[in-house]
Scaffold this motif. Structure first.
Motif, PDB file in Angstrom:
ATOM      1  N   LEU A  74       0.819  -1.211   0.000  1.00  0.00           N
ATOM      2  CA  LEU A  74       0.000   0.000   0.000  1.00  0.00           C
ATOM      3  C   LEU A  74       0.857   1.267   0.000  1.00  0.00           C
ATOM      4  N   GLY A  75       2.099   1.125   0.468  1.00  0.00           N
ATOM      5  CA  GLY A  75       2.975   2.286   0.552  1.00  0.00           C
ATOM      6  C   GLY A  75       2.639   3.204   1.708  1.00  0.00           C
ATOM      7  N   ARG A  76       2.021   2.676   2.747  1.00  0.00           N
ATOM      8  CA  ARG A  76       1.669   3.524   3.883  1.00  0.00           C
ATOM      9  C   ARG A  76       1.463   2.674   5.134  1.00  0.00           C
ATOM     10  N   HIS A  77       1.634   3.344   6.276  1.00  0.00           N
ATOM     11  CA  HIS A  77       1.422   2.679   7.562  1.00  0.00           C
ATOM     12  C   HIS A  77       1.194   3.749   8.615  1.00  0.00           C
ATOM     13  N   GLU A  78       0.284   3.482   9.530  1.00  0.00           N
ATOM     14  CA  GLU A  78      -0.030   4.472  10.566  1.00  0.00           C
ATOM     15  C   GLU A  78       0.802   4.229  11.814  1.00  0.00           C
ATOM     16  N   PHE A  79       1.293   5.324  12.372  1.00  0.00           N
ATOM     17  CA  PHE A  79       2.057   5.259  13.618  1.00  0.00           C
ATOM     18  C   PHE A  79       1.738   6.494  14.440  1.00  0.00           C
ATOM     19  N   ARG A  94       6.297  -0.227  14.524  1.00  0.00           N
ATOM     20  CA  ARG A  94       5.520  -1.150  15.333  1.00  0.00           C
ATOM     21  C   ARG A  94       4.708  -0.402  16.390  1.00  0.00           C
ATOM     22  N   PRO A  95       3.539  -0.943  16.764  1.00  0.00           N
ATOM     23  CA  PRO A  95       2.719  -0.282  17.791  1.00  0.00           C
ATOM     24  C   PRO A  95       3.445  -0.122  19.121  1.00  0.00           C
ATOM     25  N   GLU A  96       4.280  -1.103  19.490  1.00  0.00           N
ATOM     26  CA  GLU A  96       4.952  -1.022  20.788  1.00  0.00           C
ATOM     27  C   GLU A  96       5.922   0.154  20.866  1.00  0.00           C
ATOM     28  N   THR A  97       6.361   0.653  19.727  1.00  0.00           N
ATOM     29  CA  THR A  97       7.282   1.793  19.728  1.00  0.00           C
ATOM     30  C   THR A  97       6.574   3.083  20.143  1.00  0.00           C
ATOM     31  N   GLU A  98       5.251   3.079  20.107  1.00  0.00           N
ATOM     32  CA  GLU A  98       4.512   4.259  20.552  1.00  0.00           C
ATOM     33  C   GLU A  98       4.778   4.555  22.026  1.00  0.00           C
ATOM     34  N   LEU A  99       5.106   3.523  22.816  1.00  0.00           N
ATOM     35  CA  LEU A  99       5.452   3.742  24.219  1.00  0.00           C
ATOM     36  C   LEU A  99       6.688   4.628  24.341  1.00  0.00           C
ATOM     37  N   LEU A 100       7.627   4.449  23.438  1.00  0.00           N
ATOM     38  CA  LEU A 100       8.832   5.276  23.435  1.00  0.00           C
ATOM     39  C   LEU A 100       8.474   6.737  23.187  1.00  0.00           C
ATOM     40  N   VAL A 101       7.563   6.975  22.238  1.00  0.00           N
ATOM     41  CA  VAL A 101       7.118   8.342  21.949  1.00  0.00           C
ATOM     42  C   VAL A 101       6.407   8.936  23.159  1.00  0.00           C
ATOM     43  N   GLY A 128      11.382   7.792   9.887  1.00  0.00           N
ATOM     44  CA  GLY A 128      11.175   9.077  10.549  1.00  0.00           C
ATOM     45  C   GLY A 128      10.013   9.065  11.520  1.00  0.00           C
ATOM     46  N   ALA A 129       9.462   7.893  11.806  1.00  0.00           N
ATOM     47  CA  ALA A 129       8.236   7.783  12.597  1.00  0.00           C
ATOM     48  C   ALA A 129       8.352   8.474  13.952  1.00  0.00           C
ATOM     49  N   ILE A 130       9.399   8.165  14.710  1.00  0.00           N
ATOM     50  CA  ILE A 130       9.536   8.737  16.049  1.00  0.00           C
ATOM     51  C   ILE A 130       9.790  10.236  15.956  1.00  0.00           C
ATOM     52  N   ALA A 131      10.721  10.638  15.117  1.00  0.00           N
ATOM     53  CA  ALA A 131      11.066  12.052  14.994  1.00  0.00           C
ATOM     54  C   ALA A 131       9.854  12.887  14.592  1.00  0.00           C
TER      55      ALA A 131
END
Length: 284
Positions: A74-79, A94-101, A128-131
């Protein structure tokens, strides 16, 4: 063939490959082929599927049957509520990385309040998801995002531009903190932490399609963690913090590594929703 029939057929094919949520996967691919959203798809299920769209849809399904991740197709992913462009040059967030944010945002709010400037580096930024998540929630922050892969930097640049943060996120090509020329208040990173011996056992979506360099962390999965923590002290401002994502079973050794490099600092661990100690947090 109607849209309903095409959807059912694709669902059955995907399910035969033991891919979870086959119905949802089939819906996503059909919506992508048609260029429509879910509500419109279900309003049009009785309509015939145009032949040109049918060919496109079947090609998409064939890619998924080979276990290529839907995010790459699809060329896309939600984070963290943000839709990102992704391709095979970067790890799928990954969803678990949202805890880091969330942990980083909480630290900045307590340490700096609402409007005081601060500086953050996201080491090994990938897509670039976290940044980008941090930049969108912290307009006062200056963020540096590093990656050793030029392809990953290109993907991150696309996402920074899409979300209007390219003026506040500096993308730097280089390994971890090597390209960073200044000290910062916060270092965050989701580094490769899969043990090398475990990679052949990963599900094919990960093993065969995601970049190995973004997964492999050495014999115990902590090679990059060791390297980053060795670099961190020289790049951290007073009362700063380091936050790293770690994997299952790595907490004890990760804490030991942190204590060697930051013997006078507080080291904490935060668990994710599955009860796994997921975030290593060093407060100087």
């Amino acid at each position: 063939m109607t849209l309903r029939e095409a959807l059912r057929q694709a669902e059955a094919q995907i399910a035969l490959q033991n891919i979870p949520d086959a119905r949802i996967e089939a819906e996503l691919l059909l919506m992508h082929a048609l260029g429509i959203q879910r509500a419109e798809l279900y309003a049009r299920l009785a309509e015939p599927l145009p032949s040109v769209v049918r060919d496109k849809f079947e090609a998409l399904v064939e890619r998924r049957l080979r276990h290529e991740p839907a995010a790459y197709i699809l060329g896309r992913h939600e984070f963290y509520g943000v839709e990102l462009y992704v391709d095979s040059r970067v790890l799928i967030p990954r969803p678990e990385t949202e805890l880091l944010v969330e942990t980083a945002l909480a630290f900045v709010e307590r340490r700096f309040g609402k409007g005081q400037p601060c500086s953050i580096v996201d080491a090994g930024t990938g897509s670039g998801a976290i940044a980008i998540a941090l930049a969108l929630h912290l307009p006062q922050a200056r963020i540096y995002a590093t990656d050793v892969s030029s392809g990953a930097i290109d993907v991150a640049r696309v996402n920074c531009t899409r979300h209007g943060v390219n003026g506040r996120v500096d993308l730097l090509l280089g390994d971890l903190l090597d390209p960073l020329s200044r000290s910062v208040d916060l270092i965050v990173a989701n580094l490769p932490y899969v043990k090398d011996a475990d990679i052949p056992q990963l599900m094919p979506e990960i093993r065969d399609f995601e970049p190995v360099a973004a997964l492999a962390g050495g014999v115990d999965g902590l090679d990059k963690v060791r390297l980053l923590l060795a670099q961190s002290k020289g790049h951290l401002l007073p009362r700063g913090a380091v936050m790293l994502e770690i994997g299952l079973g790595q907490a004890e050794e990760a804490v030991s590594i942190a204590a060697r490099h930051f013997p006078e600092s507080k080291v904490d661990l935060l668990k994710d929703f599955a009860g796994i100690e997921r975030v290593l947090w060093i407060m100087t």
